[in-house]
Scaffold this motif. Structure first.
Motif, short mmCIF file in Angstrom:
data_model
loop_
_atom_site.label_atom_id
_atom_site.label_comp_id
_atom_site.label_asym_id
_atom_site.label_seq_id
_atom_site.Cartn_x
_atom_site.Cartn_y
_atom_site.Cartn_z
N LEU A 51 0.83 -1.20 0.00
CA LEU A 51 0.00 0.00 0.00
C LEU A 51 0.87 1.25 0.00
O LEU A 51 0.56 2.24 -0.67
N GLY A 52 1.97 1.21 0.75
CA GLY A 52 2.89 2.33 0.79
C GLY A 52 3.53 2.60 -0.56
O GLY A 52 3.64 3.75 -0.99
N ILE A 53 3.96 1.54 -1.22
CA ILE A 53 4.55 1.67 -2.55
C ILE A 53 3.55 2.26 -3.52
O ILE A 53 3.85 3.18 -4.31
N ASN A 54 2.31 1.73 -3.48
CA ASN A 54 1.25 2.23 -4.36
C ASN A 54 0.97 3.71 -4.10
O ASN A 54 0.78 4.49 -5.04
N ALA A 55 0.94 4.07 -2.83
CA ALA A 55 0.63 5.45 -2.47
C ALA A 55 1.71 6.41 -2.95
O ALA A 55 1.41 7.52 -3.42
N LYS A 56 2.97 6.01 -2.84
CA LYS A 56 4.07 6.85 -3.31
C LYS A 56 3.96 7.11 -4.82
O LYS A 56 4.17 8.23 -5.29
N LYS A 57 3.61 6.07 -5.56
CA LYS A 57 3.45 6.23 -7.01
C LYS A 57 2.29 7.17 -7.32
O LYS A 57 2.37 8.03 -8.21
N ALA A 58 1.18 6.99 -6.59
CA ALA A 58 0.02 7.86 -6.81
C ALA A 58 0.34 9.30 -6.45
O ALA A 58 -0.04 10.24 -7.16
N ALA A 59 1.07 9.50 -5.34
CA ALA A 59 1.41 10.85 -4.90
C ALA A 59 2.28 11.56 -5.93
O ALA A 59 2.17 12.78 -6.12
N ASP A 60 3.14 10.80 -6.60
CA ASP A 60 4.00 11.38 -7.63
C ASP A 60 3.16 11.95 -8.77
O ASP A 60 3.45 13.04 -9.29
N THR B 82 -13.90 8.32 5.90
CA THR B 82 -13.34 7.73 4.68
C THR B 82 -13.49 8.67 3.50
O THR B 82 -12.54 8.94 2.76
N ALA B 83 -14.71 9.20 3.33
CA ALA B 83 -14.96 10.09 2.20
C ALA B 83 -14.39 11.48 2.43
O ALA B 83 -13.77 12.07 1.53
N ASP B 84 -14.60 12.02 3.63
CA ASP B 84 -14.12 13.37 3.92
C ASP B 84 -12.60 13.47 3.75
O ASP B 84 -12.08 14.39 3.11
N ALA B 85 -11.91 12.50 4.34
CA ALA B 85 -10.44 12.52 4.30
C ALA B 85 -9.93 12.34 2.88
O ALA B 85 -8.99 13.03 2.45
N ALA B 86 -10.55 11.42 2.15
CA ALA B 86 -10.12 11.17 0.78
C ALA B 86 -10.31 12.41 -0.09
O ALA B 86 -9.45 12.76 -0.91
N ALA B 87 -11.45 13.09 0.08
CA ALA B 87 -11.73 14.29 -0.72
C ALA B 87 -10.72 15.39 -0.43
O ALA B 87 -10.17 16.02 -1.36
N LEU B 88 -10.44 15.63 0.83
CA LEU B 88 -9.49 16.68 1.20
C LEU B 88 -8.08 16.34 0.74
O LEU B 88 -7.35 17.21 0.24
N CYS B 89 -7.69 15.09 0.92
CA CYS B 89 -6.34 14.69 0.50
C CYS B 89 -6.20 14.81 -1.02
O CYS B 89 -5.17 15.27 -1.53
N LEU B 90 -7.23 14.40 -1.74
CA LEU B 90 -7.18 14.47 -3.21
C LEU B 90 -7.04 15.91 -3.69
O LEU B 90 -6.19 16.21 -4.54
N LYS B 91 -7.85 16.81 -3.15
CA LYS B 91 -7.80 18.20 -3.61
C LYS B 91 -6.47 18.86 -3.23
O LYS B 91 -5.96 19.73 -3.97
N SER B 92 -5.88 18.43 -2.13
CA SER B 92 -4.60 19.00 -1.72
C SER B 92 -3.41 18.25 -2.31
O SER B 92 -2.26 18.50 -1.94
N GLY B 93 -3.68 17.33 -3.25
CA GLY B 93 -2.61 16.65 -3.97
C GLY B 93 -1.93 15.53 -3.23
O GLY B 93 -0.83 15.12 -3.61
N ASN B 94 -2.56 15.03 -2.17
CA ASN B 94 -1.96 13.97 -1.36
C ASN B 94 -2.62 12.62 -1.63
O ASN B 94 -3.84 12.54 -1.78
N ALA B 95 -1.83 11.57 -1.65
CA ALA B 95 -2.38 10.22 -1.59
C ALA B 95 -2.67 9.90 -0.13
O ALA B 95 -2.02 10.44 0.77
N VAL B 96 -3.64 9.02 0.12
CA VAL B 96 -4.02 8.73 1.50
C VAL B 96 -4.18 7.23 1.71
O VAL B 96 -4.69 6.52 0.84
N ILE B 97 -3.69 6.76 2.85
CA ILE B 97 -3.92 5.39 3.30
C ILE B 97 -4.79 5.47 4.54
O ILE B 97 -4.41 6.07 5.55
#
Length: 412
Positions: A5-14, A126-141
């Motif tokens: 999951l960490g590896i996947n998240a790093k790729k997505a964050a890039d 789950t939804a709130d955190a994902a939405a905020l992280c996405l708009k701020s350019g962050n991947a989230v686990i």
């Protein structure tokens, strides 16, 4: 599993680091629509969690946090739209300096990278955190508790598909489906993958993360929130505010748990407040002087004044001065939200200046401490610490800074 999951998240964050505002907004729009379209599916999965929660003996406050219906799912979906409509927090020029040697230095806001969130029985996180992280350019686990696992799986799967449909990596949002303590402990040690870890839940969870994590933690605190009824308060206003702050939703961190009343007004105010709280059968635990006014309330001990009940229970402390009220609140508060009810603006100024909490109110309910109510869109949590972020954490609190330096051949 967690390392993958960490590896996947790093790729997505890039990829997210260079995603445009339009791309992120498109993903949020699709998420909002998908949540509405899949509401029935999410509610069916949520019913499994509710049934399991009742069997496990969860109290009413936790069951309320856990429960999803069409109205709440619509609220979650609307939160995604609110986040979509907010200014992109990334790429803002915070400062710009031109040096005598011709270098132009810009300090800009940028995504943190990968954010981990450990939370309990709050599937909306789950939804709130994902939405905020996405708009701020962050991947989230995300790592939720076992109480909401079926709901979390349903929500995250709906969101992942919507994000992929928008052309961004589905792994921008990932859920840890292992709800054992081991997975939580391992997540706290994933410093090579996580740039930040945010716990959301009860006091024990937050304390465990703060004490055991090697990943930098933003502490979101529990809420022993106080309302102080000053000697110059409007009693009917006080009763209405306290009723709302205590009973509108009992299982939330910004609910009022502790009532502090000036001795000059307690004989007038407490019976009116009690009559209002009786409408919801609130159990009142008071000190000796409060019980002289209302003999049928329960006796409080010192521990009651420092307790986050998350239930239809409230403590009452009698004080003889504004100074005593402030000292009592600062001693027993968790640093979340406190309010003063008074028509004396000077007392309000002193109270708001000296109270050491993230949000301090004058003549208003503590229930407003919320990212949506503050105009931040959905929130990632209420930070009760003082470094980096404090109070409701919205988009800007999920960014960090870096310097961009522009030259034309300068050497040192």
């Amino acid at each position: 599993m967690l390392e993958q999951l960490g590896i996947n998240a790093k790729k997505a964050a890039d990829i997210l680091s260079t995603a445009t505002t339009a791309q992120k907004n498109e993903a949020l729009l699709k998420i909002s629509k998908a949540l509405i379209e899949n509401a029935e599916y999410i509610i069916e999965k949520n019913k499994i969690d509710l049934e399991n929660g009742k069997k496990a003996g969860l109290n009413q406050g936790l069951l309320d946090r856990l429960m999803l219906n069409e109205e709440r799912i619509k609220g979650i979906a609307d939160g995604c739209i609110q986040v979509m409509n907010l200014e992109d927090p990334c790429g803002r020029i915070l400062d710009e300096i031109e040096r005598p040697n011709g270098l132009v230095i810009k300090k800009i806001s940028c995504a943190m990278g990968v954010i981990g969130i450990i939370f309990e029985a709050r599937p909306n996180v789950t939804a709130d955190a994902a939405a905020l992280c996405l708009k701020s350019g962050n991947a989230v686990i995300l790592r939720g508790g076992k109480e909401a696992i079926e709901s979390n799986i349903a929500i995250s799967s709906v969101m992942r598909k919507a994000i992929e449909d928008a052309g961004l990596p589905a792994d921008s949002v990932q859920l840890v489906t292992d709800t054992t303590r081991q997975s939580s402990t391992e997540l706290m040690k994933m410093k090579q993958y996580l740039d930040c870890l945010i716990p959301r839940g009860g006091k024990n969870l937050i304390q465990a993360v703060v004490e055991n994590s090697t990943v930098p933690v933003i502490e979101t605190g529990s809420g022993n929130c106080h309302v102080y009824v000053d000697r110059d308060a409007n009693v009917n206003m006080a009763a209405d505010i306290i009723f709302n702050a205590k009973t509108q939703r009992i299982g939330v961190c910004n609910a009022c748990e502790s009532l502090v009343i000036h001795s000059d007004i307690i004989a007038e105010a407490l019976p009116v407040i009690k009559a209002k709280l009786d409408e919801k059968d609130v159990l009142i635990k008071g000190d000796e002087r409060a019980r002289l006014i209302c003999p049928d309330i329960d006796a409080a001990d010192e521990s009651d004044f420092a307790t986050e009940y998350l239930d239809y229970i409230i403590s009452v402390k009698t004080v003889d001065s504004l100074d005593e009220a402030i000292k009592h609140i600062n001693k027993n508060s968790t640093g979340h939200s406190e309010a003063i009810i008074t028509n004396n603006n000077e007392n309000a100024r002193i109270f708001m200046g000296r109270i050491d909490s993230s949000s301090v109110y004058h003549n208003a309910s503590t229930r407003f401490t919320d990212g949506g109510e503050f105009g931040l869109g959905a929130e990632i949590g209420i930070s009760t610490q003082k470094l980096h972020a404090r109070g409701p954490m919205g988009l800007r609190e999920l960014t960090t800074t870096k310097y961009l330096i522009f030259g034309n051949g300068q050497t040192r």
